[in-house]
Design a protein around this motif. Structure first.
Motif, PDB file in Angstrom:
ATOM      1  N   VAL A  57       0.845  -1.208   0.000  1.00 23.89           N
ATOM      2  CA  VAL A  57       0.000   0.000   0.000  1.00 23.89           C
ATOM      3  C   VAL A  57       0.877   1.253   0.000  1.00 23.89           C
ATOM      4  N   GLY A  58       1.991   1.205   0.720  1.00 25.79           N
ATOM      5  CA  GLY A  58       2.926   2.326   0.693  1.00 25.79           C
ATOM      6  C   GLY A  58       3.468   2.571  -0.706  1.00 25.79           C
ATOM      7  N   LEU A  59       3.753   1.497  -1.424  1.00 22.91           N
ATOM      8  CA  LEU A  59       4.215   1.638  -2.805  1.00 22.91           C
ATOM      9  C   LEU A  59       3.114   2.179  -3.705  1.00 22.91           C
ATOM     10  N   LEU A  60       1.874   1.744  -3.476  1.00 19.79           N
ATOM     11  CA  LEU A  60       0.747   2.262  -4.246  1.00 19.79           C
ATOM     12  C   LEU A  60       0.597   3.766  -4.030  1.00 19.79           C
ATOM     13  N   LEU A  61       0.655   4.198  -2.771  1.00 20.50           N
ATOM     14  CA  LEU A  61       0.559   5.627  -2.479  1.00 20.50           C
ATOM     15  C   LEU A  61       1.737   6.384  -3.080  1.00 20.50           C
ATOM     16  N   SER A  62       2.923   5.772  -3.061  1.00 21.90           N
ATOM     17  CA  SER A  62       4.099   6.396  -3.671  1.00 21.90           C
ATOM     18  C   SER A  62       3.893   6.583  -5.168  1.00 21.90           C
ATOM     19  N   ALA A  63       3.335   5.581  -5.818  1.00 21.24           N
ATOM     20  CA  ALA A  63       3.060   5.680  -7.254  1.00 21.24           C
ATOM     21  C   ALA A  63       2.037   6.776  -7.527  1.00 21.24           C
ATOM     22  N   LEU A  64       1.002   6.841  -6.732  1.00 21.60           N
ATOM     23  CA  LEU A  64      -0.028   7.858  -6.908  1.00 21.60           C
ATOM     24  C   LEU A  64       0.537   9.257  -6.678  1.00 21.60           C
ATOM     25  N   GLY A  65       1.305   9.431  -5.609  1.00 25.39           N
ATOM     26  CA  GLY A  65       1.875  10.742  -5.304  1.00 25.39           C
ATOM     27  C   GLY A  65       2.884  11.189  -6.340  1.00 25.39           C
TER      28      GLY A  65
END
Length: 172
Positions: free
Chosen positions: A65-73
């Motif tokens: 999920v941290g990687l997903l948020l990183s991709a989104l940001g």
């Protein structure tokens, strides 16, 4: 029937070619061993994912999920900077704050707050926020991008099981 009408009718009957997809990005995620760490290769860049110790991981890397948020940001920030540069708008910094939140009844949501630094009027700020809602990763997270099985590669087998045919059913 005229020649044009015949051609038009024939074209309508013929199956139309499907648009060809071109790979824009590729990632391989490999999990081996008994722990939760996943080694990731995104193009030529190594990454990793893990889970916190509280759920049995070793906390050696961000969570998925941290990687997903990183991709989104990162997609949001890059897209806004690209747009501002193209328009020659002053945008020295974009900061995107993201959180993955759990709510009642197993509901989840992502919150996003975007800070735009620069001498931008209200119309330009509003336009940049509109653009943020249409970035590629935003669209994917919202479910606008389908996830489909990739074709099998020769000499390899898909590890995703296909539904078995049950007795009395026909497959097409």
């Amino acid at each position: 029937m005229s020649q044009a009408e015949q051609t038009e009718t024939a074209d309508a009957i013929q199956p139309q070619p499907q648009p060809e997809y071109v790979r824009a990005a590729a990632v391989v995620a490999t999990s081996s061993g008994s722990d939760y760490r996943v080694d990731i290769r995104a193009g030529r860049h190594p990454l990793a994912a893990d889970e916190p110790e509280s759920v049995g991981g070793a906390d050696t890397a961000p969570t998925p999920v941290g990687l997903l948020l990183s991709a989104l940001g990162s997609c949001t920030a890059i897209t806004l900077r690209m747009y501002a540069q193209r328009k020659q708008w002053p945008l020295p910094e974009v900061r995107v704050h993201l959180a993955y939140e759990k709510g009642p009844d197993r509901a989840f949501r992502i919150t996003r707050r975007i800070e735009l630094t620069g001498d931008l009027d209200d119309d330009r700020r509003a336009r940049l926020l509109e653009i943020a809602d249409r970035t590629p990763v935003t669209r994917a997270v919202r479910g606008e991008v389908p996830i489909v099985p990739a074709p099998e590669r020769p000499g390899r087998h898909n590890s995703v099981p296909r539904p078995a045919a049950t007795e009395g059913t026909q497959s097409s």
